[in-house]
Design a protein around this motif. Structure first.
Motif, PDB file in Angstrom:
ATOM      1  N   THR A 105       0.788  -1.272   0.031  1.00  0.00           N
ATOM      2  CA  THR A 105       0.159   0.156  -0.080  1.00  0.00           C
ATOM      3  C   THR A 105       0.738   1.324   0.126  1.00  0.00           C
ATOM      4  O   THR A 105       0.758   2.268  -0.733  1.00  0.00           O
ATOM      5  CB  THR A 105      -0.821   0.057   1.217  1.00  0.00           C
ATOM      6  OG1 THR A 105      -1.752  -1.242   1.301  1.00  0.00           O
ATOM      7  CG2 THR A 105      -2.043   1.195   1.021  1.00  0.00           C
ATOM      8  N   GLY A 106       1.703   1.255   0.855  1.00  0.00           N
ATOM      9  CA  GLY A 106       2.475   2.717   1.146  1.00  0.00           C
ATOM     10  C   GLY A 106       3.379   2.829  -0.102  1.00  0.00           C
ATOM     11  O   GLY A 106       3.341   3.833  -0.596  1.00  0.00           O
ATOM     12  N   ILE A 107       4.189   1.832  -0.665  1.00  0.00           N
ATOM     13  CA  ILE A 107       5.051   2.040  -1.612  1.00  0.00           C
ATOM     14  C   ILE A 107       4.222   2.417  -2.863  1.00  0.00           C
ATOM     15  O   ILE A 107       4.452   3.018  -3.873  1.00  0.00           O
ATOM     16  CB  ILE A 107       6.139   0.916  -1.739  1.00  0.00           C
ATOM     17  CG1 ILE A 107       6.900   1.159  -0.488  1.00  0.00           C
ATOM     18  CG2 ILE A 107       6.930   0.920  -3.001  1.00  0.00           C
ATOM     19  CD1 ILE A 107       7.930   0.139  -0.490  1.00  0.00           C
ATOM     20  N   GLY A 108       3.170   1.520  -3.051  1.00  0.00           N
ATOM     21  CA  GLY A 108       2.391   1.817  -4.160  1.00  0.00           C
ATOM     22  C   GLY A 108       1.776   3.092  -4.313  1.00  0.00           C
ATOM     23  O   GLY A 108       1.683   3.789  -5.373  1.00  0.00           O
ATOM     24  N   LEU A 109       1.393   3.807  -3.340  1.00  0.00           N
ATOM     25  CA  LEU A 109       0.869   5.191  -3.155  1.00  0.00           C
ATOM     26  C   LEU A 109       2.003   6.045  -3.504  1.00  0.00           C
ATOM     27  O   LEU A 109       1.823   7.016  -4.103  1.00  0.00           O
ATOM     28  CB  LEU A 109       0.189   5.349  -1.754  1.00  0.00           C
ATOM     29  CG  LEU A 109      -0.999   4.905  -1.396  1.00  0.00           C
ATOM     30  CD1 LEU A 109      -1.506   5.112   0.095  1.00  0.00           C
ATOM     31  CD2 LEU A 109      -2.099   5.208  -2.215  1.00  0.00           C
ATOM     32  N   VAL A 110       3.027   6.014  -3.014  1.00  0.00           N
ATOM     33  CA  VAL A 110       4.259   6.935  -3.250  1.00  0.00           C
ATOM     34  C   VAL A 110       4.417   6.808  -4.916  1.00  0.00           C
ATOM     35  O   VAL A 110       4.733   7.738  -5.557  1.00  0.00           O
ATOM     36  CB  VAL A 110       5.409   6.464  -2.391  1.00  0.00           C
ATOM     37  CG1 VAL A 110       6.666   7.060  -2.689  1.00  0.00           C
ATOM     38  CG2 VAL A 110       5.033   6.911  -1.096  1.00  0.00           C
ATOM     39  N   ALA A 111       4.489   5.578  -5.457  1.00  0.00           N
ATOM     40  CA  ALA A 111       4.720   5.430  -6.555  1.00  0.00           C
ATOM     41  C   ALA A 111       3.680   5.977  -7.790  1.00  0.00           C
ATOM     42  O   ALA A 111       3.964   6.711  -8.494  1.00  0.00           O
ATOM     43  CB  ALA A 111       4.898   3.695  -6.930  1.00  0.00           C
ATOM     44  N   SER A 112       2.506   5.779  -7.341  1.00  0.00           N
ATOM     45  CA  SER A 112       1.257   6.601  -7.978  1.00  0.00           C
ATOM     46  C   SER A 112       1.486   7.941  -7.967  1.00  0.00           C
ATOM     47  O   SER A 112       1.284   8.697  -8.804  1.00  0.00           O
ATOM     48  CB  SER A 112       0.054   5.997  -7.401  1.00  0.00           C
ATOM     49  OG  SER A 112      -0.024   4.629  -7.473  1.00  0.00           O
ATOM     50  N   ALA A 113       1.785   8.429  -6.534  1.00  0.00           N
ATOM     51  CA  ALA A 113       1.966  10.011  -6.446  1.00  0.00           C
ATOM     52  C   ALA A 113       3.029  10.558  -7.259  1.00  0.00           C
ATOM     53  O   ALA A 113       2.634  11.678  -7.706  1.00  0.00           O
ATOM     54  CB  ALA A 113       2.147  10.302  -4.945  1.00  0.00           C
ATOM     55  N   THR A 114       4.092   9.713  -7.341  1.00  0.00           N
ATOM     56  CA  THR A 114       5.213  10.349  -8.012  1.00  0.00           C
ATOM     57  C   THR A 114       4.863  10.312  -9.581  1.00  0.00           C
ATOM     58  O   THR A 114       5.163  11.196 -10.401  1.00  0.00           O
ATOM     59  CB  THR A 114       6.593   9.661  -7.870  1.00  0.00           C
ATOM     60  OG1 THR A 114       6.443   8.327  -7.947  1.00  0.00           O
ATOM     61  CG2 THR A 114       7.157  10.085  -6.475  1.00  0.00           C
ATOM     62  N   SER A 115       4.188   9.370 -10.069  1.00  0.00           N
ATOM     63  CA  SER A 115       3.776   9.341 -11.578  1.00  0.00           C
ATOM     64  C   SER A 115       2.884  10.237 -11.928  1.00  0.00           C
ATOM     65  O   SER A 115       3.078  11.014 -12.855  1.00  0.00           O
ATOM     66  CB  SER A 115       3.018   8.029 -11.784  1.00  0.00           C
ATOM     67  OG  SER A 115       4.066   6.724 -11.716  1.00  0.00           O
TER      68      SER A 115
END
Length: 131
Positions: A105-115
């Motif tokens: 969840t956490g790393i996925g959210l960071v990846a989506s936010a940076t995209s």
């Protein structure tokens, strides 16, 4: 119906791709021999590659050949990184020991936010650039 038969070469191509996909799925489930599975996958890839050049327009065939070669050469380490980040202290004492929930969840959210940030910055700063 005439429009459909006008593009019969693409219907044949779809049938070939369907047969190759189903064949690979069935072989992957019933066979435990990795060498045989590899050979069958290579054969299916070659059949797919050649079929595009026989039944599709040259531009479509070249584009699909490019994507097929790119996906063939893609090396995925997602499974290994998941276990590296989530193994406990007994399994890997030097690891970061994230929980599976945080990792997914956490790393996925960071990846989506940076995209999303990258898309925004491109549209804001670089969309007018010519290349």
């Amino acid at each position: 119906m005439d429009k459909v038969w006008k593009h019969s070469n693409y219907i044949i191509l779809v049938l070939i791709l369907t047969v190759m996909s189903v064949w690979l799925a069935i072989i992957g489930v019933i066979s435990e021999d990795t060498e045989r599975n590899c050979l069958i996958a290579v054969f299916a890839g070659v059949v797919t590659f050649v079929s595009f050049f026989i039944f599709a327009d040259p531009l479509v065939a070249k584009t699909n050949a490019f994507f097929l070669l790119c996906s063939t050469c893609y090396l995925s380490i997602e499974g290994a990184t998941f276990y590296f980040f989530t193994d406990n202290e007994n399994q890997y004492p030097d690891g970061p020991h994230f929980s599976a929930a945080f990792y997914t969840t956490g790393i996925g959210l960071v990846a989506s936010a940076t995209s999303i940030l990258g898309i925004y910055l491109y549209n804001r700063c670089f969309s007018h650039c010519k290349y």
